[in-house]
Write an enzyme that holds these catalytic residues in place. Structure first.
Site, mmCIF file in Angstrom:
data_model
loop_
_atom_site.group_PDB
_atom_site.id
_atom_site.type_symbol
_atom_site.label_atom_id
_atom_site.label_comp_id
_atom_site.label_asym_id
_atom_site.label_seq_id
_atom_site.Cartn_x
_atom_site.Cartn_y
_atom_site.Cartn_z
ATOM 1 N N GLN A 128 0.831 -1.206 0.000
ATOM 2 C CA GLN A 128 0.000 0.000 0.000
ATOM 3 C C GLN A 128 0.864 1.254 0.000
ATOM 4 O O GLN A 128 2.068 1.197 0.251
ATOM 5 C CB GLN A 128 -0.923 -0.007 1.232
ATOM 6 N N ASP A 161 0.090 -12.693 6.259
ATOM 7 C CA ASP A 161 -1.291 -12.454 5.901
ATOM 8 C C ASP A 161 -2.172 -13.100 6.990
ATOM 9 O O ASP A 161 -1.950 -14.259 7.362
ATOM 10 C CB ASP A 161 -1.552 -13.092 4.537
ATOM 11 N N ALA A 162 -3.158 -12.363 7.487
ATOM 12 C CA ALA A 162 -3.957 -12.848 8.623
ATOM 13 C C ALA A 162 -4.649 -14.171 8.300
ATOM 14 O O ALA A 162 -4.717 -15.079 9.131
ATOM 15 C CB ALA A 162 -4.984 -11.794 9.014
ATOM 16 N N ASP A 198 -7.997 -5.105 13.685
ATOM 17 C CA ASP A 198 -7.701 -3.676 13.484
ATOM 18 C C ASP A 198 -7.211 -3.510 12.048
ATOM 19 O O ASP A 198 -6.027 -3.318 11.789
ATOM 20 C CB ASP A 198 -6.651 -3.242 14.513
ATOM 21 N N PRO A 208 -5.125 -4.601 1.086
ATOM 22 C CA PRO A 208 -4.751 -5.856 1.741
ATOM 23 C C PRO A 208 -5.833 -6.466 2.622
ATOM 24 O O PRO A 208 -5.722 -7.629 3.001
ATOM 25 C CB PRO A 208 -3.517 -5.462 2.574
#
Ligand code: SPD
Length: 325
Positions: free
Chosen positions: A49, A157-158, A175, A184
């Site tokens: 980003q 990456d979550a 969050d 993302p």
């Protein structure tokens, strides 16, 4: 001398010169919030980003990702206290283990560590560059949280992290950035991801989920769909509203629990905060906690209407974002 928004006196001067550039954040096609920038502190195109940290005047330094204001020094407590302490106090017993997804500025991890009961925090952030820049240029946000031995900081990456993780957590704080198309976080606002979150909660677990702007023209497609999708997965879902002035609009946070939830009384919230937190809140007490759930009737009405759930194939895609001029 001027007064900061937390009520304390400070000597620093409010913006003395006109902003030298503007970041415009589009709320609807007809509504734009211009953030005047006095100085760009850091600007970087990361792997994920566009990131800018800038001096925005009276609110101090602020972090922008893809042109959207994420947090400012002046009003960050409105967001971080709500997203951390609301799920933690609502579930009834102080949390031991907490997972933070996103939260690269560190404000969320900082608030989590204020719970005396917390022994472990896993913070999964996709963008290492955000953590590095915020630690350097916005150090008050994390206030050393990422150096605390209870915090395990993971750059991943979550979704991928949760697919490989067997641990369960008392509280999961999402969050995240808004679900901007190609951003993302877009793939994390989905039914599949909410199932993954639930699988990683303890039986008395709670999640809080950054749910985007409470924008009247868009509630029907954004918050209503998030609410209905969460309801497919969790026994209790509440929508909370915060107003951190620098966002320019109210923001929605969702609170979802594995078990049916009845909110603690304001008195019990005050007692819990007094007994279980290091230091004092700036924003939340028992009454302010309850106020989070007092959403406007027109929003409640919209939530009652049936809306399509969000799937990987049919994601929320916000196109609104910021432009630097
Ligand atoms: N529309 C802005 C949403 C901001 C969500 N992220 C905030 C990050 C604070 N840690």
């Amino acid at each position: 001398m001027n007064k900061d928004i937390n009520g304390s006196r400070k000597d620093s001067k409010v913006a003395v010169s006109a902003p030298f550039m503007w970041i415009s954040e589009t709320h609807t096609p007809n509504d734009v919030y211009y953030h005047g920038v006095n100085r760009v502190i850091h600007s970087e195109r990361t792997q994920y980003q566009q990131m800018v940290i800038a001096d925005v005047g009276a609110y101090g330094r602020a972090l922008f990702l893809d042109g959207c204001l994420q947090t400012s020094e002046g009003d960050e407590a409105f967001y971080h206290e709500a997203i951390v302490h609301a799920p933690s106090v609502a579930r009834g017993s102080p949390p031991t283990s907490v997972l933070v997804l996103g939260g690269g500025d560190g404000g969320t991890a900082r608030e989590v560590l204020r719970w005396k009961s917390v022994t472990s925090v896993v913070n999964v952030e996709i963008d290492r560059a955000v953590v590095d820049a915020c630690r350097q240029h916005l150090p008050a946000l994390s206030a050393g949280a990422f150096d605390d031995p209870r915090v395990h900081l993971v750059f991943d990456d979550a979704k991928r992290y949760l697919q490989d993780c067997s641990q369960r957590f008392d509280v999961i704080v999402c969050d995240l950035t808004d679900p901007i198309e190609y951003g993302p976080s877009a793939a994390l606002f989905t039914l599949d991801f909410f199932h993954l979150l639930r699988e990683h909660l303890t039986p008395t677990g709670a999640i809080s989920f950054q749910s985007g702007t409470l924008s009247l023209p868009e509630n029907d497609v954004n918050i209503a769909r998030i609410y209905h999708t969460l309801q497919q997965v969790f026994d209790s879902v509440h929508i909370m509203q915060i107003f951190a002035p620098k966002y320019g609009t109210p923001l929605a946070l969702s609170l979802a629990t594995v078990q049916p939830l009845s909110l603690p009384s304001a008195e019990d919230v005050d007692i819990s905060f007094r007994n279980n937190l290091h230091g004092e809140n700036h924003v939340l007490d028992g009454r302010a906690f309850h106020a989070l759930f007092a959403i406007p009737k027109c929003v409640s009405d919209i939530l009652r209407r049936d809306r399509p759930i969000i799937t990987d194939q049919d994601q929320i895609k916000l196109s609104g974002h910021g432009i630097m001029q």
